[in-house]
Scaffold this motif. Structure first.
Motif, PDB file in Angstrom:
ATOM      1  N   GLY A 219    -112.252 -43.999  27.994  1.00 42.97           N
ATOM      2  CA  GLY A 219    -111.127 -43.073  28.008  1.00 42.97           C
ATOM      3  C   GLY A 219    -110.520 -43.005  29.402  1.00 42.97           C
ATOM      4  N   GLN A 220    -109.649 -42.019  29.603  1.00 42.11           N
ATOM      5  CA  GLN A 220    -109.023 -41.812  30.902  1.00 42.11           C
ATOM      6  C   GLN A 220    -108.376 -40.438  30.919  1.00 42.11           C
ATOM      7  OE1 GLN A 220    -105.209 -44.139  31.425  1.00 42.11           O
ATOM      8  NE2 GLN A 220    -105.960 -45.135  29.546  1.00 42.11           N
ATOM      9  N   HIS A 221    -107.861 -40.061  32.080  1.00 37.99           N
ATOM     10  CA  HIS A 221    -107.179 -38.782  32.231  1.00 37.99           C
ATOM     11  C   HIS A 221    -105.667 -39.025  32.177  1.00 37.99           C
ATOM     12  CE1 HIS A 221    -106.731 -34.769  34.671  1.00 37.99           C
ATOM     13  NE2 HIS A 221    -106.252 -34.692  33.450  1.00 37.99           N
ATOM     14  N   VAL A 222    -105.011 -38.406  31.218  1.00 31.18           N
ATOM     15  CA  VAL A 222    -103.564 -38.505  31.045  1.00 31.18           C
ATOM     16  C   VAL A 222    -102.929 -37.203  31.524  1.00 31.18           C
ATOM     17  CG1 VAL A 222    -101.692 -38.728  29.364  1.00 31.18           C
ATOM     18  CG2 VAL A 222    -103.828 -40.016  29.045  1.00 31.18           C
ATOM     19  N   GLU A 223    -101.945 -37.303  32.399  1.00 35.62           N
ATOM     20  CA  GLU A 223    -101.222 -36.119  32.857  1.00 35.62           C
ATOM     21  C   GLU A 223     -99.729 -36.314  32.635  1.00 35.62           C
ATOM     22  OE1 GLU A 223    -103.172 -33.715  36.331  1.00 35.62           O
ATOM     23  OE2 GLU A 223    -102.945 -35.789  36.990  1.00 35.62           O
ATOM     24  N   VAL A 224     -99.074 -35.288  32.115  1.00 32.79           N
ATOM     25  CA  VAL A 224     -97.618 -35.297  31.945  1.00 32.79           C
ATOM     26  C   VAL A 224     -97.067 -33.994  32.497  1.00 32.79           C
ATOM     27  CG1 VAL A 224     -95.705 -35.254  30.300  1.00 32.79           C
ATOM     28  CG2 VAL A 224     -97.620 -36.829  29.944  1.00 32.79           C
TER      29      VAL A 224
ATOM     30  N   GLN B  95    -102.422 -23.899  25.141  1.00 33.68           N
ATOM     31  CA  GLN B  95    -101.851 -22.610  24.782  1.00 33.68           C
ATOM     32  C   GLN B  95    -100.332 -22.640  24.829  1.00 33.68           C
ATOM     33  OE1 GLN B  95    -103.598 -19.863  27.607  1.00 33.68           O
ATOM     34  NE2 GLN B  95    -105.629 -19.984  26.692  1.00 33.68           N
ATOM     35  N   VAL B  96     -99.749 -21.627  24.225  1.00 34.62           N
ATOM     36  CA  VAL B  96     -98.299 -21.384  24.191  1.00 34.62           C
ATOM     37  C   VAL B  96     -97.620 -22.515  23.409  1.00 34.62           C
ATOM     38  CG1 VAL B  96     -96.294 -20.609  25.523  1.00 34.62           C
ATOM     39  CG2 VAL B  96     -98.596 -20.160  26.389  1.00 34.62           C
ATOM     40  N   TYR B  97     -96.699 -23.282  23.998  1.00 34.46           N
ATOM     41  CA  TYR B  97     -95.915 -24.258  23.240  1.00 34.46           C
ATOM     42  C   TYR B  97     -96.244 -25.709  23.578  1.00 34.46           C
ATOM     43  CZ  TYR B  97     -92.706 -20.416  21.982  1.00 34.46           C
ATOM     44  OH  TYR B  97     -92.158 -19.265  21.498  1.00 34.46           O
ATOM     45  N   ASN B  98     -96.395 -26.010  24.865  1.00 37.61           N
ATOM     46  CA  ASN B  98     -96.480 -27.394  25.329  1.00 37.61           C
ATOM     47  C   ASN B  98     -97.610 -28.172  24.650  1.00 37.61           C
ATOM     48  OD1 ASN B  98     -97.984 -29.254  27.396  1.00 37.61           O
ATOM     49  ND2 ASN B  98     -95.858 -29.308  28.050  1.00 37.61           N
ATOM     50  N   GLY B  99     -98.847 -27.759  24.873  1.00 38.22           N
ATOM     51  CA  GLY B  99     -99.980 -28.458  24.283  1.00 38.22           C
ATOM     52  C   GLY B  99    -100.091 -28.295  22.782  1.00 38.22           C
TER      53      GLY B  99
ATOM     54  N   ASN C   1    -103.493 -27.348  28.879  1.00 38.14           N
ATOM     55  CA  ASN C   1    -102.339 -27.118  29.766  1.00 38.14           C
ATOM     56  C   ASN C   1    -102.552 -25.839  30.581  1.00 38.14           C
ATOM     57  OD1 ASN C   1    -101.993 -25.430  27.511  1.00 38.14           O
ATOM     58  ND2 ASN C   1     -99.765 -25.542  27.565  1.00 38.14           N
ATOM     59  N   PHE C   2    -103.783 -25.666  31.044  1.00 38.92           N
ATOM     60  CA  PHE C   2    -104.108 -24.543  31.912  1.00 38.92           C
ATOM     61  C   PHE C   2    -103.380 -24.688  33.246  1.00 38.92           C
ATOM     62  CE2 PHE C   2    -108.432 -24.607  29.657  1.00 38.92           C
ATOM     63  CZ  PHE C   2    -108.070 -23.592  28.781  1.00 38.92           C
TER      64      PHE C   2
ATOM     65  N   SER D 184    -103.693 -33.632  30.011  1.00 35.66           N
ATOM     66  CA  SER D 184    -103.325 -32.399  30.710  1.00 35.66           C
ATOM     67  C   SER D 184    -101.811 -32.249  30.772  1.00 35.66           C
ATOM     68  CB  SER D 184    -103.894 -32.418  32.138  1.00 35.66           C
ATOM     69  OG  SER D 184    -105.304 -32.470  32.115  1.00 35.66           O
ATOM     70  N   GLY D 185    -101.317 -31.163  30.213  1.00 38.81           N
ATOM     71  CA  GLY D 185     -99.912 -30.814  30.359  1.00 38.81           C
ATOM     72  C   GLY D 185     -99.735 -30.009  31.632  1.00 38.81           C
TER      73      GLY D 185
END
Length: 397
Positions: free
Chosen positions: A191-196, A16-20, A94-95, A121-122
């Motif tokens: 796969g994997q979990h990516v976080e930034v 939502q919004v801008y990031n994701g 990006n919750f 995940s943002g």
């Protein structure tokens, strides 16, 4: 060979919004299929400010996507989502921290449905920071990262950057993380979990400021206005022309010599007290006065043309009105006018990514809320018309 770099990649976009949404827009423009999954009222930016009329911000960031309205809090909605995950490559969200886990849709659950899934995940803050569990927005990240503390003038309060730097830096880095995970998947099959974290993504943009702090032992002012963030380059400022403003900087001695020639100030060019970058910075106020005095009586565009011809880095300071009426707007530009089925014109962003081996994706308008719910669920999961009607009547889709 595929026609586009991400042909065949399916992305479930919960963001939502801008990031994701910016991250998934970049993927859409490289050929990925983006299914934007929204709650019943739609994501917040759809209706922000202007009531029931869709916002321009939503349109800019959500072209070339399909919209599926789905209640993830309903067990049937959750079940449908996991069936989609089984056929997808990437989930982007990006919750607020912990939201997916509370929905019963954490990475372990998604990986059980599809071991090849990449969950991206943002976040606002890095997992190892004291703020890791806090909600974040662009403004709060600018505040806590040093961006606001380094923006503005020394004798005035801190100021946010005009652009939403944290959101978009975070979204761009999230895109890079997804690309790396998809590449690694070709070797591992998993796969994997990516976080930034936005805070992490924005810190490197403060290189000049941090370097100035370190090089000076913490004695430089943190806010330098339009001057160089680390006070390592001069002239480096925005100067008034007769009819506007011009940004001028001299990174090298050659730039400085060329500028002196344009100003008819051979005396300055020959003066040893201005011969090095450090010497010029030491007399930065005097230097700015020289350049401002020369620039003030000249038409902006003529001055820019002369500076560019001489090889001096410069640019006119444009307003948003200038940008929207200039070459950045057009069918192949960064701001693209598009028409919907009724002939109404809106705008979507183009892509800054240009790959010679990936055919450009024609821009389309952002989808209406739930516009593609039926087509996505029929195409992907084989749901019948009767099943769709029941799900819609019971507010699952």
């Amino acid at each position: 060979m595929t026609a586009r770099a991400l042909d065949g990649i399916v992305v479930l976009d919960l963001s939502q919004v801008y990031n994701g949404p910016y991250c998934t827009l970049l993927m859409a423009q490289l050929g990925a299929e983006i299914v934007k999954i929204e709650p019943f009222r739609g994501e917040p930016v759809r209706w922000r400010v202007v009531g029931e009329q869709q916002t321009a911000a939503f349109g800019l960031l959500n072209g070339n996507k399909e919209s599926l309205r789905l209640d993830l809090k309903d067990p049937r909605g959750k079940e449908l989502f996991l069936r989609l995950v089984a056929r997808a490559d990437v989930v982007v969200e990006n919750f607020a921290p912990g939201t997916l886990q509370r929905l019963g849709l954490g990475y372990e659950v998604l990986a059980e449905a599809n071991e090849k899934i990449v969950l991206a995940s943002g976040r606002g803050y890095g997992a190892q920071t004291p703020q890791a569990g806090q909600r974040a927005m662009d403004l709060t990240i600018q505040a806590v990262s040093g961006v606001m503390g380094s923006t503005g003038y020394p004798d005035q309060p801190p100021m946010k950057a005009g652009a939403a730097l944290a959101d978009f830096f975070g979204g761009t880095h999230l895109f890079g993380g997804i690309m790396a995970a998809l590449y690694q998947r070709t070797a591992t099959g998993r796969g994997q979990h990516v976080e930034v974290a936005m805070q992490d993504a924005v810190i490197p943009s403060l290189t000049s400021n941090i370097a100035g702090y370190l090089d000076s032992g913490g004695t430089l002012p943190e806010r330098t206005g339009n001057r160089h963030g680390g006070l390592a380059v001069a002239p480096y400022n925005v100067y008034p022309a007769a009819d506007g403003w011009v940004a001028i900087l001299c990174m090298t001695n050659g730039h400085w010599q060329s500028l002196c020639g344009l100003m008819d100030r051979e005396d300055l060019a020959a003066d040893p007290s201005f011969a090095t970058p450090a010497a010029r910075v030491a007399q930065i106020d005097k230097l700015d006065d020289f350049v401002a005095g020369w620039a003030g009586g000249r038409p902006r565009d003529d001055m820019v043309a002369n500076l560019q011809h001489a090889g001096v880095p410069c640019a006119p300071v444009l307003t948003l009105s200038d940008v929207m009426s200039g070459p950045m707007v057009g069918p192949d530009s960064m701001i693209r006018p598009v028409k919907d089925a009724d002939g109404q014109v809106s705008y979507v962003f183009g892509s800054p990514l240009h790959l010679t081996g990936s055919k450009p994706v024609p821009s389309t308008t952002a989808p209406a809320l739930g516009e593609h719910s039926d087509s996505v669920l029929t195409r992907t999961l084989g749901l019948t018309g009767a099943e769709l009607a029941t799900l819609r009547a019971e507010n699952v889709i």
